[in-house]
Design a protein around this motif. Sequence first.
Motif, PDB file in Angstrom:
ATOM      1  N   UNK A 184       0.807  -1.232   0.000  1.00  0.00           N
ATOM      2  CA  UNK A 184       0.000   0.000   0.000  1.00  0.00           C
ATOM      3  C   UNK A 184       0.834   1.274   0.000  1.00  0.00           C
ATOM      4  N   UNK A 185       2.118   1.174   0.345  1.00  0.00           N
ATOM      5  CA  UNK A 185       2.908   2.372   0.630  1.00  0.00           C
ATOM      6  C   UNK A 185       3.080   3.308  -0.566  1.00  0.00           C
ATOM      7  N   UNK A 186       3.017   2.784  -1.789  1.00  0.00           N
ATOM      8  CA  UNK A 186       3.195   3.669  -2.947  1.00  0.00           C
ATOM      9  C   UNK A 186       2.060   4.692  -3.070  1.00  0.00           C
ATOM     10  N   UNK A 187       0.983   4.474  -2.328  1.00  0.00           N
ATOM     11  CA  UNK A 187      -0.122   5.439  -2.306  1.00  0.00           C
ATOM     12  C   UNK A 187       0.389   6.853  -2.078  1.00  0.00           C
ATOM     13  N   UNK A 188       1.359   6.998  -1.170  1.00  0.00           N
ATOM     14  CA  UNK A 188       1.774   8.344  -0.765  1.00  0.00           C
ATOM     15  C   UNK A 188       2.634   9.049  -1.796  1.00  0.00           C
ATOM     16  N   UNK A 189       3.393   8.312  -2.593  1.00  0.00           N
ATOM     17  CA  UNK A 189       4.124   8.954  -3.701  1.00  0.00           C
ATOM     18  C   UNK A 189       3.139   9.442  -4.753  1.00  0.00           C
ATOM     19  N   UNK A 190       2.081   8.663  -4.970  1.00  0.00           N
ATOM     20  CA  UNK A 190       1.046   9.075  -5.920  1.00  0.00           C
ATOM     21  C   UNK A 190       0.343  10.327  -5.412  1.00  0.00           C
ATOM     22  N   UNK A 191      -0.010  10.334  -4.124  1.00  0.00           N
ATOM     23  CA  UNK A 191      -0.661  11.509  -3.534  1.00  0.00           C
ATOM     24  C   UNK A 191       0.249  12.731  -3.592  1.00  0.00           C
ATOM     25  N   UNK A 231      -3.737  22.909   7.549  1.00  0.00           N
ATOM     26  CA  UNK A 231      -2.740  22.771   6.477  1.00  0.00           C
ATOM     27  C   UNK A 231      -1.573  21.858   6.865  1.00  0.00           C
ATOM     28  N   UNK A 232      -1.410  21.598   8.158  1.00  0.00           N
ATOM     29  CA  UNK A 232      -0.341  20.699   8.576  1.00  0.00           C
ATOM     30  C   UNK A 232      -0.465  19.314   7.982  1.00  0.00           C
ATOM     31  N   UNK A 233      -1.686  18.936   7.575  1.00  0.00           N
ATOM     32  CA  UNK A 233      -1.881  17.618   6.970  1.00  0.00           C
ATOM     33  C   UNK A 233      -1.045  17.464   5.699  1.00  0.00           C
ATOM     34  N   UNK A 234      -0.827  18.574   4.995  1.00  0.00           N
ATOM     35  CA  UNK A 234      -0.013  18.525   3.778  1.00  0.00           C
ATOM     36  C   UNK A 234       1.413  18.102   4.113  1.00  0.00           C
ATOM     37  N   UNK A 235       1.914  18.545   5.270  1.00  0.00           N
ATOM     38  CA  UNK A 235       3.272  18.205   5.677  1.00  0.00           C
ATOM     39  C   UNK A 235       3.415  16.726   6.010  1.00  0.00           C
ATOM     40  N   UNK A 236       2.300  16.081   6.311  1.00  0.00           N
ATOM     41  CA  UNK A 236       2.353  14.671   6.700  1.00  0.00           C
ATOM     42  C   UNK A 236       2.671  13.744   5.533  1.00  0.00           C
ATOM     43  N   UNK A 237       2.467  14.195   4.307  1.00  0.00           N
ATOM     44  CA  UNK A 237       2.722  13.296   3.166  1.00  0.00           C
ATOM     45  C   UNK A 237       4.177  12.853   3.123  1.00  0.00           C
ATOM     46  N   UNK A 238       5.178  13.759   3.169  1.00  0.00           N
ATOM     47  CA  UNK A 238       6.557  13.265   3.206  1.00  0.00           C
ATOM     48  C   UNK A 238       6.870  12.459   4.459  1.00  0.00           C
ATOM     49  N   UNK A 239       6.237  12.806   5.577  1.00  0.00           N
ATOM     50  CA  UNK A 239       6.459  12.012   6.797  1.00  0.00           C
ATOM     51  C   UNK A 239       5.950  10.585   6.607  1.00  0.00           C
ATOM     52  N   UNK A 240       4.774  10.459   5.980  1.00  0.00           N
ATOM     53  CA  UNK A 240       4.200   9.132   5.769  1.00  0.00           C
ATOM     54  C   UNK A 240       5.059   8.296   4.835  1.00  0.00           C
ATOM     55  N   UNK A 241       5.593   8.922   3.796  1.00  0.00           N
ATOM     56  CA  UNK A 241       6.504   8.203   2.890  1.00  0.00           C
ATOM     57  C   UNK A 241       7.688   7.657   3.672  1.00  0.00           C
TER      58      UNK A 241
END
Length: 297
Positions: A218-225, A249-259
Amino acid sequence: MIVPDISQNAAAVADHYDELDPIYRRVWGEHVHHGLWTTGRETPGEAVEALVDTVGDRLGLVPGQMCVDIGCGYGATARRLAVTRGVRVTGFTLSAEQARYAAEHPVPGVDVHVRDWLDNGLADASADAAWAIESSEHMVDKPRFFAEAHRVLSPGGRFVICAWLAETHASGWKVRHLLEPICREGRLPSMGTREEYEAMVVAAGFTVTGYEDVSRRVSRTWMICAGRLVKALLVDRETRRVALGARNRGAVLSIPRLILAYRTRAMHYGIFTLSKAGAEDGEAARQVKAGAAVRPR
């Protein structure tokens, strides 16, 4: 249990999804959950539907069953399972914007309510099956989340949970720089480990009949997002306005953290299959309820 340094509640979760609605639909689409890749050749849309179909398979859904979608989002999972499996679904979301979208895309047999699952109003033993795809993380009281599911399910009922999980015994830097900020920015009151989830499951009266760690699938989801978000920021003024000026807006910062959290194994993605005791009684209850919808009081 990972707990954010700023306490989160149901109102904060609702505000998060209402305010970021335009971004979520543009970046994640109407399902608002991970995709599941099996061959690696699936499109993002196919992978998202594969996760939904996996949930349906593990529940063993059959036509006519009464189901509950806990944290149903825009209702996309409920709609797909209603159409492909012939079940009837009552969905719960905290977000008025998500419920509005669901109302604009109706499917027979699907009923979405703006209501906290912890106060769901459903009768005891009124559902044959339930699922929670990436919503248990938002529950303020996780033991009660499981207890309510157990109460609402008929004997023999099944419950599938797709959950973001913290690494067991995660190191201090992973907690400080990845897991705690992910909880805070994503409005997660807490993030548990597999072991903590299973302890709560057993305490609620369920039996764990299956578990699979599908993090790598499932992890590739976040590169796509991330790619979708960057594109949207470049071409869409509304996305820029929300992403840069929103309270959440902090949720946007979570994408690189999730990756990074997936790559370092600080975070896992687990699928639990649970059952409530009493399969024979459960079949009798299903026959009695045949043709009736599950509705909150």
